[in-house]
Design a protein around this motif. Structure first.
Motif, PDB file in Angstrom:
ATOM      1  N   SER A   2       0.828  -1.196   0.000  1.00 39.88           N
ATOM      2  CA  SER A   2       0.000   0.000   0.000  1.00 39.88           C
ATOM      3  C   SER A   2       0.866   1.250   0.000  1.00 39.88           C
ATOM      4  O   SER A   2       1.977   1.262   0.538  1.00 39.88           O
ATOM      5  CB  SER A   2      -0.926   0.007   1.223  1.00 39.88           C
ATOM      6  N   CYS A   5      -0.165   7.412   3.047  1.00 38.73           N
ATOM      7  CA  CYS A   5      -1.157   8.463   2.798  1.00 38.73           C
ATOM      8  C   CYS A   5      -0.730   9.832   3.303  1.00 38.73           C
ATOM      9  O   CYS A   5      -1.530  10.772   3.292  1.00 38.73           O
ATOM     10  CB  CYS A   5      -2.488   8.068   3.433  1.00 38.73           C
ATOM     11  N   SER A   6       0.494   9.966   3.772  1.00 40.66           N
ATOM     12  CA  SER A   6       0.995  11.276   4.180  1.00 40.66           C
ATOM     13  C   SER A   6       2.488  11.319   3.908  1.00 40.66           C
ATOM     14  O   SER A   6       3.151  10.290   3.774  1.00 40.66           O
ATOM     15  CB  SER A   6       0.723  11.546   5.661  1.00 40.66           C
ATOM     16  N   GLU A   9       4.536   9.757   6.818  1.00 36.21           N
ATOM     17  CA  GLU A   9       4.464   8.293   6.783  1.00 36.21           C
ATOM     18  C   GLU A   9       5.319   7.754   5.641  1.00 36.21           C
ATOM     19  O   GLU A   9       6.000   6.724   5.781  1.00 36.21           O
ATOM     20  CB  GLU A   9       3.011   7.851   6.612  1.00 36.21           C
ATOM     21  N   PRO A 171      -4.786  12.019   5.833  1.00 38.28           N
ATOM     22  CA  PRO A 171      -4.524  11.935   4.395  1.00 38.28           C
ATOM     23  C   PRO A 171      -5.036  13.120   3.578  1.00 38.28           C
ATOM     24  O   PRO A 171      -4.386  13.544   2.620  1.00 38.28           O
ATOM     25  CB  PRO A 171      -5.228  10.635   3.987  1.00 38.28           C
ATOM     26  N   ASP A 172      -6.180  13.660   3.932  1.00 36.74           N
ATOM     27  CA  ASP A 172      -6.763  14.744   3.149  1.00 36.74           C
ATOM     28  C   ASP A 172      -6.426  16.127   3.701  1.00 36.74           C
ATOM     29  O   ASP A 172      -6.960  17.131   3.228  1.00 36.74           O
ATOM     30  CB  ASP A 172      -8.283  14.569   3.050  1.00 36.74           C
ATOM     31  N   GLN A 194      -1.880  15.863   1.670  1.00 37.77           N
ATOM     32  CA  GLN A 194      -0.929  14.814   2.026  1.00 37.77           C
ATOM     33  C   GLN A 194      -1.075  13.606   1.098  1.00 37.77           C
ATOM     34  O   GLN A 194      -0.089  13.093   0.566  1.00 37.77           O
ATOM     35  CB  GLN A 194      -1.161  14.378   3.483  1.00 37.77           C
ATOM     36  N   ARG A 195      -2.299  13.154   0.914  1.00 34.28           N
ATOM     37  CA  ARG A 195      -2.543  11.948   0.125  1.00 34.28           C
ATOM     38  C   ARG A 195      -2.078  12.115  -1.328  1.00 34.28           C
ATOM     39  O   ARG A 195      -1.411  11.242  -1.883  1.00 34.28           O
ATOM     40  CB  ARG A 195      -4.033  11.613   0.143  1.00 34.28           C
ATOM     41  N   THR A 196      -2.437  13.247  -1.948  1.00 33.86           N
ATOM     42  CA  THR A 196      -2.111  13.421  -3.366  1.00 33.86           C
ATOM     43  C   THR A 196      -0.601  13.530  -3.579  1.00 33.86           C
ATOM     44  O   THR A 196      -0.072  12.979  -4.555  1.00 33.86           O
ATOM     45  CB  THR A 196      -2.807  14.659  -3.949  1.00 33.86           C
ATOM     46  N   LEU A 199       0.912   9.933  -3.067  1.00 33.14           N
ATOM     47  CA  LEU A 199       0.581   9.057  -4.189  1.00 33.14           C
ATOM     48  C   LEU A 199       1.328   9.490  -5.450  1.00 33.14           C
ATOM     49  O   LEU A 199       1.886   8.658  -6.179  1.00 33.14           O
ATOM     50  CB  LEU A 199      -0.928   9.089  -4.438  1.00 33.14           C
TER      51      LEU A 199
END
Length: 252
Positions: A2, A5-6, A9, A171-172, A194-196, A199
């Motif tokens: 996986s 998400c930040s 992390e 994450p968002d 953070q998520r974008t 990723l």
């Protein structure tokens, strides 16, 4: 596997996986992922000590250097947002970004080559930045105790960064505020979560082979812009090495 998400992390995965691997090379110095992780923890603790809380914005105005990255990941660790200030800005643009972002803290360097950052800051109208609470200067430069009516302190990491680890970014949550080029009047702020960013970093790393053994990425473009930051984050996302250049000097 996986995708984290930040940003904090994302880096922590590499710190756990390969702490002894080289993360950064800057001014002839090699910094391992384990050492970078400790600097990020210390940056997070320092930010917390300055009163920065989840959701707060921290403006960073300096050239490419380890402190820039440590503040970015440290802010992520405590749920704060970094506001990237272009090093080519002058007083009017700086004032506009500080005002529009609502930054509580500005971290800057005193000078770089012909750029007098402190001199430009002194030209900002204090009434235009009411949300700015404090200013911090890197490199241990002797400064006035106040600027713009705000206290000035030296940026100095504490011995331990454990206090900064609570309240990690969701994450968002906003990770970075970047500014547009400003070709039509003043630059505008653009939000990146953070998520974008996490990723996107993994997608870039896979597409360009940064995850291959022995990959080294040159961080020559300014971190204060997406074209400079994206490849650096992508390299760090997969444990590659980044050569950090303060500024690119082409052949004369």
């Amino acid at each position: 596997m996986s995708v984290p998400c930040s940003l904090s992390e994302m880096l922590a995965v590499q710190v756990r996986r390969a702490a002894d691997s080289c993360a950064l090379i800057t001014n002839g110095r090699r910094i391992s992922y384990g050492e970078l992780g400790l600097q990020v923890d210390a940056a997070a603790a320092w930010l917390s000590g300055q009163g920065i809380r989840p959701g707060d914005r921290v403006a960073v105005w300096m050239v490419n250097r380890v402190e820039w990255l440590a503040l970015l990941f440290g802010a992520s660790q405590i749920g704060a947002t970094l506001v990237a200030v272009n090093t080519r800005y002058r007083s009017a643009e700086l004032q506009h970004i500080l005002s529009g972002s609502g930054a509580k803290l500005l971290v800057l360097q005193a000078r770089f080559r012909k750029i007098n950052f402190l001199g430009l800051l002194a030209e900002v109208d204090p009434s235009a930045v009411p949300q700015l609470d404090a200013i911090a200067v890197v490199d241990g430069v002797e400064c006035l105790p106040e600027m713009l009516g705000k206290p000035v302190t030296a940026l100095a990491w504490p011995d331990s960064g454990a206090a900064g680890k609570s309240g990690a970014a969701a994450p968002d949550q906003l990770a970075v505020l970047f500014a547009t080029s400003g070709t039509t009047r003043m630059p505008k702020l653009v939000m990146h979560s953070q998520r974008t960013l996490a990723l996107h970093s993994h997608n870039i790393a896979t597409a360009y082979g940064f995850d291959e053994a022995g990959a080294v990425v040159l961080g020559a473009l300014p971190l204060c812009g997406v074209f400079g930051l994206n490849p650096v984050l992508a390299a760090l996302a997969v444990g590659a090495t980044v050569v950090v250049m303060e500024a690119f000097d082409g052949p004369e």
